[in-house]
Design a protein around this motif. Structure first.
Motif, PDB file in Angstrom:
ATOM      1  N   ILE A   1       0.842  -0.981  -0.131  1.00 12.90           N
ATOM      2  CA  ILE A   1      -0.588   0.367   0.049  1.00 12.90           C
ATOM      3  C   ILE A   1       1.120   1.427   0.008  1.00 12.90           C
ATOM      4  N   ILE A   2       0.570   2.036  -0.874  1.00 12.88           N
ATOM      5  CA  ILE A   2       1.728   3.912  -1.304  1.00 12.88           C
ATOM      6  C   ILE A   2       0.104   4.362  -0.625  1.00 12.88           C
ATOM      7  N   ALA A   3       0.109   4.872   0.196  1.00 14.57           N
ATOM      8  CA  ALA A   3      -1.247   5.961   0.346  1.00 14.57           C
ATOM      9  C   ALA A   3      -0.296   7.621   0.895  1.00 14.57           C
ATOM     10  N   ARG A   4      -0.713   8.511   0.480  1.00 12.36           N
ATOM     11  CA  ARG A   4      -0.290  10.645   0.902  1.00 12.36           C
ATOM     12  C   ARG A   4      -1.326  10.455   1.015  1.00 12.36           C
ATOM     13  N   LYS A   5      -1.255  11.656   1.574  1.00 16.70           N
ATOM     14  CA  LYS A   5      -2.422  12.657   2.112  1.00 16.70           C
ATOM     15  C   LYS A   5      -2.202  14.310   2.401  1.00 16.70           C
ATOM     16  N   PHE A   6      -3.143  14.507   1.964  1.00 15.62           N
ATOM     17  CA  PHE A   6      -3.645  16.016   1.618  1.00 15.62           C
ATOM     18  C   PHE A   6      -4.526  16.712   2.467  1.00 15.62           C
ATOM     19  N   ILE A   7      -4.366  17.661   2.158  1.00 11.92           N
ATOM     20  CA  ILE A   7      -5.858  18.429   2.755  1.00 11.92           C
ATOM     21  C   ILE A   7      -6.380  19.292   1.331  1.00 11.92           C
ATOM     22  N   ASP A   8      -7.724  19.251   1.092  1.00 15.47           N
ATOM     23  CA  ASP A   8      -8.228  18.857   0.664  1.00 15.47           C
ATOM     24  C   ASP A   8      -8.790  20.043  -0.390  1.00 15.47           C
ATOM     25  N   LYS A   9      -8.463  21.094   0.103  1.00  9.72           N
ATOM     26  CA  LYS A   9      -7.730  22.676  -0.911  1.00  9.72           C
ATOM     27  C   LYS A   9      -6.773  22.234  -1.378  1.00  9.72           C
ATOM     28  N   GLN A  10      -5.926  21.783  -0.879  1.00  9.25           N
ATOM     29  CA  GLN A  10      -4.788  20.956  -2.554  1.00  9.25           C
ATOM     30  C   GLN A  10      -5.019  20.237  -2.988  1.00  9.25           C
ATOM     31  N   ALA A  11      -6.124  19.864  -3.374  1.00  6.49           N
ATOM     32  CA  ALA A  11      -6.741  19.102  -3.980  1.00  6.49           C
ATOM     33  C   ALA A  11      -6.093  19.393  -5.342  1.00  6.49           C
ATOM     34  N   PRO A  12      -5.615  18.658  -6.448  1.00  7.24           N
ATOM     35  CA  PRO A  12      -5.172  19.219  -7.938  1.00  7.24           C
ATOM     36  C   PRO A  12      -6.361  19.288  -8.946  1.00  7.24           C
ATOM     37  N   ASP A  13      -6.510  20.384  -9.929  1.00 11.43           N
ATOM     38  CA  ASP A  13      -7.132  20.502 -11.100  1.00 11.43           C
ATOM     39  C   ASP A  13      -7.299  19.657 -11.418  1.00 11.43           C
ATOM     40  N   THR A  14      -6.549  18.500 -12.149  1.00 10.03           N
ATOM     41  CA  THR A  14      -7.425  17.655 -12.378  1.00 10.03           C
ATOM     42  C   THR A  14      -8.645  16.928 -11.926  1.00 10.03           C
TER      43      THR A  14
END
Length: 261
Positions: free
Chosen positions: A97-110
């Motif tokens: 499992i490879i998991a990365r955490k982001f904050i919602d406002k960092q969601a990329p435009d794609t």
């Protein structure tokens, strides 16, 4: 070896600690987990029913609304959802499992574009008009004719299924009519002679001003009678009273007009 498949699932993943409740007989799923599993199921069309029964690896980009959520709390829930959708046969086959955490406002435009595309596909496939507040606000002042065009796809879909749905509704009405006669002897005779027909009338946003304008124009043409105009304008519950009032107002207006000397 299977080719990697990328899927975007919208929604907040409940943590493992909030996904199950302890009862005397064991563990049961929480309402939050049940809702997420259902949402996951309907968004996982590209990977559903794959029934992968060999070792696999999974790569996750998880977007949280804040930093407070723990990344490891969602891993078990996601694996359970993959098993629920029959993407995998058993989560014990997961070997990496490879998991990365982001904050919602960092969601990329794609990702945002992908979600918008999926929304559009869902609306197009179901012939459902988008009548959210934001969509209607962007249209400005819209006439009844414009709304008819907006709902045309949905109405055509209803027409395509009217034969099947209409038969179902008619059988249901017939059953209820017969049941009323069987359970109430006073209604038995009426239930044997009454004829109730069903009519499918698709929903549409109507413009009363347009309907009244058209009714006035058609009755003054004349194309319709005043009675037809009243029915079209939606005042069919009080036809006789409305016609009587119109006649009285017309007579009063003529009587009050100054007579030429």
């Amino acid at each position: 070896m299977r080719n990697p498949v990328e899927v975007i699932i919208q929604g907040n993943v409940p943590s493992k600690s909030n996904s199950y409740k302890v009862i005397p007989k064991g563990l049961i799923k929480s309402n939050a987990l049940k809702r997420y599993e259902e949402s996951f199921f309907w968004q996982s069309g590209a990977i559903r029913d794959q029934n992968i029964d060999t070792p696999f690896e999974i790569e996750l980009d998880v977007f949280y609304p804040s930093k407070r959520s723990d990344l490891d709390g969602c891993l078990k829930v996601v694996l359970d959802c993959l098993q629920h959708t029959k993407t995998i046969t058993n989560d014990n086959n997961c070997c990496k499992i490879i998991a990365r955490k982001f904050i919602d406002k960092q969601a990329p435009d794609t990702i945002k574009l992908e979600l918008e595309k999926n929304y559009n596909i869902a609306y197009d496939m179901t012939n459902t008009p988008r009548i959210t507040f934001e969509e209607l606000k962007g249209l400005g002042k819209t006439s009844g004719t414009a709304f008819e065009f907006m709902f045309m796809g949905a109405h055509m879909a209803v027409s395509n299924h009217a034969e099947v749905i209409g038969d179902f509704m008619q059988r249901r009405v017939n059953f209820l009519t017969s049941a009323l006669g069987d359970t109430n002897s006073e209604l038995y005779k009426a239930s044997q002679t009454i004829d109730v027909e069903t009519e499918l009338r698709p929903y549409i946003i109507s413009d009363l001003a347009d309907k009244v304008t058209l009714a006035v124009s058609a009755t003054g043409g004349p194309v319709w009678s005043k009675k037809d105009g009243i029915i079209y304008a939606g005042n069919a519950d009080h036809i006789d009273e409305t016609l009587k009032e119109i006649k009285e107002r017309t007579m009063n207006r003529k009587n009050n007009e100054p007579k030429e000397q």
